[in-house]
Design a protein around this motif. Sequence first.
Motif, PDB file in Angstrom:
ATOM      1  N   GLY A   1       0.784  -1.219   0.000  1.00 57.76           N
ATOM      2  CA  GLY A   1       0.000   0.000   0.000  1.00 57.76           C
ATOM      3  C   GLY A   1       0.819   1.275   0.000  1.00 57.76           C
ATOM      4  N   LYS A   2       2.119   1.169   0.242  1.00 58.88           N
ATOM      5  CA  LYS A   2       2.970   2.360   0.270  1.00 58.88           C
ATOM      6  C   LYS A   2       3.392   2.778  -1.136  1.00 58.88           C
ATOM      7  CE  LYS A   2       3.386   2.637   4.829  1.00 58.88           C
ATOM      8  NZ  LYS A   2       2.831   3.769   5.595  1.00 58.88           N
TER       9      LYS A   2
ATOM     10  N   ASP B   1      -1.990   1.411 -14.000  1.00 60.16           N
ATOM     11  CA  ASP B   1      -1.804   2.850 -13.755  1.00 60.16           C
ATOM     12  C   ASP B   1      -1.179   3.162 -12.396  1.00 60.16           C
ATOM     13  OD1 ASP B   1      -5.343   3.597 -13.099  1.00 60.16           O
ATOM     14  OD2 ASP B   1      -3.905   2.307 -12.077  1.00 60.16           O
ATOM     15  N   ARG B   2      -0.824   2.144 -11.641  1.00 59.79           N
ATOM     16  CA  ARG B   2      -0.067   2.420 -10.404  1.00 59.79           C
ATOM     17  C   ARG B   2       1.394   2.727 -10.704  1.00 59.79           C
ATOM     18  NH1 ARG B   2       1.010  -1.310  -7.380  1.00 59.79           N
ATOM     19  NH2 ARG B   2       0.529  -3.130  -8.678  1.00 59.79           N
ATOM     20  N   PHE B   3       1.820   2.374 -11.905  1.00 56.61           N
ATOM     21  CA  PHE B   3       3.209   2.562 -12.306  1.00 56.61           C
ATOM     22  C   PHE B   3       3.319   3.797 -13.195  1.00 56.61           C
ATOM     23  CE2 PHE B   3       5.426  -1.438 -11.178  1.00 56.61           C
ATOM     24  CZ  PHE B   3       4.346  -2.171 -10.718  1.00 56.61           C
ATOM     25  N   PHE B   4       4.339   4.594 -12.914  1.00 55.60           N
ATOM     26  CA  PHE B   4       4.558   5.804 -13.695  1.00 55.60           C
ATOM     27  C   PHE B   4       6.050   6.096 -13.688  1.00 55.60           C
ATOM     28  CE2 PHE B   4       3.014   9.382 -15.890  1.00 55.60           C
ATOM     29  CZ  PHE B   4       3.721  10.502 -15.490  1.00 55.60           C
TER      30      PHE B   4
ATOM     31  N   GLN C   1       2.717   3.425  -7.055  1.00 52.34           N
ATOM     32  CA  GLN C   1       1.751   3.799  -6.020  1.00 52.34           C
ATOM     33  C   GLN C   1       1.076   2.540  -5.481  1.00 52.34           C
ATOM     34  OE1 GLN C   1      -0.769   6.339  -8.456  1.00 52.34           O
ATOM     35  NE2 GLN C   1       0.150   8.163  -7.556  1.00 52.34           N
ATOM     36  N   ARG C   2       0.628   2.632  -4.246  1.00 52.24           N
ATOM     37  CA  ARG C   2      -0.170   1.554  -3.625  1.00 52.24           C
ATOM     38  C   ARG C   2       0.444   0.191  -3.923  1.00 52.24           C
ATOM     39  NH1 ARG C   2      -3.327   4.590  -6.632  1.00 52.24           N
ATOM     40  NH2 ARG C   2      -3.939   2.885  -8.022  1.00 52.24           N
ATOM     41  N   THR C   3       1.691   0.039  -3.522  1.00 51.16           N
ATOM     42  CA  THR C   3       2.422  -1.182  -3.857  1.00 51.16           C
ATOM     43  C   THR C   3       1.692  -2.443  -3.406  1.00 51.16           C
ATOM     44  OG1 THR C   3       3.710  -0.892  -1.827  1.00 51.16           O
ATOM     45  CG2 THR C   3       4.719  -0.160  -3.883  1.00 51.16           C
TER      46      THR C   3
ATOM     47  N   THR D   1      11.105  -5.208  -2.387  1.00 46.05           N
ATOM     48  CA  THR D   1      10.355  -6.224  -1.653  1.00 46.05           C
ATOM     49  C   THR D   1       9.166  -5.549  -0.994  1.00 46.05           C
ATOM     50  OG1 THR D   1      12.386  -7.468  -1.205  1.00 46.05           O
ATOM     51  CG2 THR D   1      10.450  -8.003   0.127  1.00 46.05           C
ATOM     52  N   VAL D   2       7.986  -6.032  -1.303  1.00 48.15           N
ATOM     53  CA  VAL D   2       6.760  -5.498  -0.714  1.00 48.15           C
ATOM     54  C   VAL D   2       6.238  -6.525   0.284  1.00 48.15           C
ATOM     55  CG1 VAL D   2       4.449  -4.618  -1.154  1.00 48.15           C
ATOM     56  CG2 VAL D   2       6.262  -4.270  -2.857  1.00 48.15           C
ATOM     57  N   THR D   3       6.154  -6.103   1.542  1.00 43.09           N
ATOM     58  CA  THR D   3       5.755  -7.049   2.604  1.00 43.09           C
ATOM     59  C   THR D   3       4.277  -6.900   2.958  1.00 43.09           C
ATOM     60  OG1 THR D   3       6.342  -5.488   4.343  1.00 43.09           O
ATOM     61  CG2 THR D   3       8.073  -6.996   3.563  1.00 43.09           C
TER      62      THR D   3
END
Lengths: 115, 114
Positions: free
Chosen positions: A16-17, A63-66, A80-82, A113-115
Amino acid sequence: GAGVSQTPSNKVTEKGKYVELRCDPISGHTALYWYRQSLGQGPEFLIYFQGTGAADDSGLPNDRFFAVRPEGSVSTLKIQRTERGDSAVYLCASSLGVSADYEQYFGPGTRLTVT
Amino acid sequence: AQSVSQHNHHVILSEAASLELGCNYSYGGTVNLFWYVQYPGQHLQLLLKYFSGDPLVKGIKGFEAEFIKSKFSFNLRKPSVQWSDTAEYFCAVNAQENTGKLIFGQGTTLQVKP
């Protein structure tokens, strides 16, 4: 001379970060590419820039990636919102020009790494 | 959609053995073909490339690859491997003019036993 550098080398974030990954290309290289490499896979194209403009962003998953490259040199990939599925090594490459004639020089990557 | 397939995921050889890594691509038009290598702890780097002309291309460190258009293949070879060839090898295709966008295979890990 200096090669492509990427910072940070490792990034751990919570689901989410928002994260930013930076790429410093070789000086004078007008083309810049972002790839993503998941465990056990080859690099997957995300986006490339010719100068300041994104010439092809067809590989961005959603669209979370830019990504930006405001001055035609350093580029930042923003997520965004990983999500946990975003965990991968993000690779940057630069080349003198956009055609395949020009060799792409890869950086060391940022391990996200997304936890 | 264009795709690249590498048949071997993990290859183990003894020093001085011969190496052949398979690579097939799916695209009917003109392609540029590449092999990249990533040595342990190092960046991806270009090993060799094929654009046109002689279908047998030679790269660094004694590697070569042969483009066979009828088979959509671009296999990597080396007559005698060394322990220092231990690395991950990626085949890649570029199929769009005026762009360096690469489509990579999933990679082959080569382990050479001394």
